[in-house]
Design an enzyme around this catalytic site. Structure first.
Site, PDB file in Angstrom:
ATOM      1  N   LYS A 126      24.559  41.536  19.590  1.00 45.21           N
ATOM      2  CA  LYS A 126      24.554  41.257  21.089  1.00 45.21           C
ATOM      3  C   LYS A 126      23.756  42.791  21.348  1.00 45.21           C
ATOM      4  CE  LYS A 126      29.479  42.208  20.866  1.00 45.21           C
ATOM      5  NZ  LYS A 126      30.064  42.587  20.729  1.00 45.21           N
TER       6      LYS A 126
ATOM      7  N   THR B 171      31.155  44.758  34.291  1.00 46.95           N
ATOM      8  CA  THR B 171      31.003  44.650  33.056  1.00 46.95           C
ATOM      9  C   THR B 171      31.927  44.032  31.582  1.00 46.95           C
ATOM     10  OG1 THR B 171      29.862  45.905  32.555  1.00 46.95           O
ATOM     11  CG2 THR B 171      28.786  44.005  33.328  1.00 46.95           C
TER      12      THR B 171
ATOM     13  N   GLY C 243      34.849  44.288  28.978  1.00 43.64           N
ATOM     14  CA  GLY C 243      35.408  43.475  28.661  1.00 43.64           C
ATOM     15  C   GLY C 243      34.918  42.255  28.553  1.00 43.64           C
ATOM     16  N   THR C 244      33.084  42.085  28.324  1.00 42.92           N
ATOM     17  CA  THR C 244      32.052  41.437  27.775  1.00 42.92           C
ATOM     18  C   THR C 244      32.747  40.782  26.545  1.00 42.92           C
ATOM     19  OG1 THR C 244      30.109  43.161  28.299  1.00 42.92           O
ATOM     20  CG2 THR C 244      30.238  41.641  29.984  1.00 42.92           C
ATOM     21  N   GLY C 245      32.404  41.679  25.881  1.00 40.73           N
ATOM     22  CA  GLY C 245      32.516  41.670  24.326  1.00 40.73           C
ATOM     23  C   GLY C 245      33.560  40.773  23.983  1.00 40.73           C
ATOM     24  N   CYS C 246      34.743  41.185  24.029  1.00 38.20           N
ATOM     25  CA  CYS C 246      36.042  40.492  23.560  1.00 38.20           C
ATOM     26  C   CYS C 246      36.027  39.007  24.405  1.00 38.20           C
ATOM     27  CB  CYS C 246      37.091  41.022  24.562  1.00 38.20           C
ATOM     28  SG  CYS C 246      36.912  42.751  24.223  1.00 38.20           S
TER      29      CYS C 246
HETATM   30  N1  LIG Z   1      24.122  42.600  32.607  1.00 38.42           N
HETATM   31  C1  LIG Z   1      23.945  41.754  31.794  1.00 38.42           C
HETATM   32  N2  LIG Z   1      23.283  40.163  31.764  1.00 38.42           N
HETATM   33  C2  LIG Z   1      22.964  39.268  30.779  1.00 38.42           C
HETATM   34  N3  LIG Z   1      23.936  39.199  29.839  1.00 38.42           N
HETATM   35  C3  LIG Z   1      24.819  40.242  29.492  1.00 38.42           C
HETATM   36  C4  LIG Z   1      25.443  41.215  30.115  1.00 38.42           C
HETATM   37  N4  LIG Z   1      25.785  42.858  29.711  1.00 38.42           N
HETATM   38  C5  LIG Z   1      25.987  42.213  28.141  1.00 38.42           C
HETATM   39  N5  LIG Z   1      25.846  40.869  28.370  1.00 38.42           N
HETATM   40  C6  LIG Z   1      25.528  39.461  27.380  1.00 38.42           C
HETATM   41  O1  LIG Z   1      27.299  39.652  27.317  1.00 38.42           O
HETATM   42  C7  LIG Z   1      27.665  40.149  25.465  1.00 38.42           C
HETATM   43  C8  LIG Z   1      28.306  41.017  25.240  1.00 38.42           C
HETATM   44  O2  LIG Z   1      27.606  41.922  24.942  1.00 38.42           O
HETATM   45  P1  LIG Z   1      27.934  43.381  25.005  1.00 38.42           P
HETATM   46  O3  LIG Z   1      26.426  43.635  24.417  1.00 38.42           O
HETATM   47  O4  LIG Z   1      27.666  44.049  26.348  1.00 38.42           O
HETATM   48  O5  LIG Z   1      28.477  43.573  24.701  1.00 38.42           O
HETATM   49  P2  LIG Z   1      29.986  44.982  23.941  1.00 38.42           P
HETATM   50  O6  LIG Z   1      28.862  46.408  23.893  1.00 38.42           O
HETATM   51  O7  LIG Z   1      31.188  44.758  23.219  1.00 38.42           O
HETATM   52  O8  LIG Z   1      30.565  44.582  25.350  1.00 38.42           O
HETATM   53  P3  LIG Z   1      31.565  45.365  26.380  1.00 38.42           P
HETATM   54  O9  LIG Z   1      31.091  45.465  27.718  1.00 38.42           O
HETATM   55  O10 LIG Z   1      33.266  44.455  25.776  1.00 38.42           O
HETATM   56  O11 LIG Z   1      32.050  46.440  25.477  1.00 38.42           O
HETATM   57  C9  LIG Z   1      26.350  39.492  24.723  1.00 38.42           C
HETATM   58  O12 LIG Z   1      26.399  38.022  25.179  1.00 38.42           O
HETATM   59  C10 LIG Z   1      25.380  39.791  25.982  1.00 38.42           C
HETATM   60  O13 LIG Z   1      24.513  39.889  25.771  1.00 38.42           O
HETATM   61  C1  LIG Z   2      41.858  46.702  24.066  1.00 36.27           C
HETATM   62  C2  LIG Z   2      40.869  47.537  24.032  1.00 36.27           C
HETATM   63  N1  LIG Z   2      39.876  46.042  23.531  1.00 36.27           N
HETATM   64  C3  LIG Z   2      38.881  46.533  23.740  1.00 36.27           C
HETATM   65  C4  LIG Z   2      37.846  47.325  24.682  1.00 36.27           C
HETATM   66  C5  LIG Z   2      36.431  47.533  24.219  1.00 36.27           C
HETATM   67  O1  LIG Z   2      36.277  46.428  25.456  1.00 36.27           O
HETATM   68  P1  LIG Z   2      34.655  47.819  26.488  1.00 36.27           P
HETATM   69  O2  LIG Z   2      33.761  48.183  25.308  1.00 36.27           O
HETATM   70  O3  LIG Z   2      34.529  46.805  27.887  1.00 36.27           O
HETATM   71  O4  LIG Z   2      35.691  48.922  27.422  1.00 36.27           O
HETATM   72  C6  LIG Z   2      38.807  47.751  25.109  1.00 36.27           C
HETATM   73  N2  LIG Z   2      37.986  48.333  26.368  1.00 36.27           N
HETATM   74  N3  LIG Z   2      39.764  47.638  25.163  1.00 36.27           N
END
Ligand SMILES: Nc1ncnc2c1ncn2[C@@H]1O[C@H](COP(=O)(O)OP(=O)(O)OP(=O)(O)O)[C@@H](O)[C@H]1O
Ligand SMILES: Cc1ncc(COP(=O)(O)O)c(N)n1
Length: 266
Positions: free
Chosen positions: A176, A208, A210-213
């Site tokens: 990602k 943003t 929780g995008t990864g989850c």
């Molecule tokens: N600002 C943004 N605009 C468009 N797409 C985004 C944006 N931020 C994240 N994404 C998309 O969201 C998804 C999650 O990506 P990201 O790399 O942020 O994962 P992550 O770090 O595991 O997420 P989290 O923020 O939950 O930790 C991917 O498909 C990424 O391309």
């Molecule tokens: C219980 C749990 N699982 C996963 C994430 C990662 O999400 P983020 O990177 O958006 O904080 C989190 N913050 N909390």
């Protein structure tokens, strides 16, 4: 009437934006039936993670036993896995119950910097769970840490990384690019044959969490419904993009996505 059954094995986020809560909302929005095995309770809000309380190993095993001995799940998604012994247990159930649709979101820490899966657990993750996966979805920070690289900052470094991560035995890797510098967030999917780029203009959005989850859960729901890996990822990207566009503020820090945005899209 029946629904595809999708199980999340992850941590609880009291703020409701990530973890189990994001996963179950996503499953519901995608017309699948969500089940949950909780690895840890996090005391968390939009500002950060205030405390982490893992459930006991017995508590984890009891939940796994209850679900797997009664219910035939169609797909499993994993998130926060706490430590090596938890990963060992989860891998045993995934193997023994022939789960063949597994999405691993290799959550190592929260965006705010708290450790959610111990560093020493990375080897166990690589050796026991990774080879069972249909898709593994690291972000750039997780990928760099697992590969022992300082950082990943460009699409060409992402390409090198995705090939190396694929060698650890998962069917496919979705690397990602949400943390990529610049105006585009590009994700790369490699299935051992084809490398697909999913480019997306970066949405200017502070909320943003929780995008990864959400992305990993949407992929698991897509697989549970019988879609190919490519189609499940493509649908999940649309789902998360709609949800990011409608992210909103609920506290002082980074707020959650709107999980119902995909359902309401034009
Ligand atoms: N600002 C943004 N605009 C468009 N797409 C985004 C944006 N931020 C994240 N994404 C998309 O969201 C998804 C999650 O990506 P990201 O790399 O942020 O994962 P992550 O770090 O595991 O997420 P989290 O923020 O939950 O930790 C991917 O498909 C990424 O391309
Ligand atoms: C219980 C749990 N699982 C996963 C994430 C990662 O999400 P983020 O990177 O958006 O904080 C989190 N913050 N909390």
């Amino acid at each position: 009437m029946t629904l595809p059954k999708v199980l999340t094995i992850a941590g609880s986020d009291s703020g409701g934006g990530a973890g189990i809560q994001a996963d179950l909302k996503t499953f519901q929005e995608l017309d699948t039936y969500g089940l949950s095995v909780i690895t840890a309770i996090t005391a968390q809000n939009t500002v950060g993670v205030q405390a982490v309380h893992p459930v006991s190993l017995n508590g984890l095993n009891d939940q796994l036993e209850s679900v797997f001995t009664d219910i035939k799940v169609d797909a499993v998604k994993t998130g926060m896995l706490v430590s090596a012994d938890y990963i060992q247990s989860i891998s045993t159930y995934i193997r023994d119950y022939n789960v063949n649709k597994l999405v691993i979101d290799p959550v190592l820490g929260s965006t705010s910097g708290s450790e959610l899966t111990k560093n020493e657990a990375i080897d166990e993750l690589k050796n026991s769970l990774w080879p069972l996966a249909t898709v593994v979805t690291p972000n750039l920070i997780e990928a760099a840490r697992m590969l022992g690289w300082a950082s990943i900052n460009t699409v060409s470094e992402m390409e090198k990384a995705v090939y190396q991560l694929h060698e650890w035995g998962a069917k496919s890797i979705l690397l990602k690019g949400g943390h990529l510098p610049g105006g585009e967030s590009v994700d790369l999917l490699y299935d051992g044959h084809t490398l697909t780029h999913f480019p997306m203009k970066r949405i200017d959005q502070p909320h943003t969490h929780g995008t990864g989850c959400t992305l990993a859960s949407a992929i698991a729901a897509g697989l549970a419904k019988g879609n190919s890996i490519h189609d499940a990822v493509s649908m999940a990207k649309d789902f998360v993009t709609c949800a990011i566009r409608e992210g909103f503020s609920i506290g002082e820090g980074s707020g959650p996505l709107n999980h119902s945005a995909y359902r309401h899209r034009q």
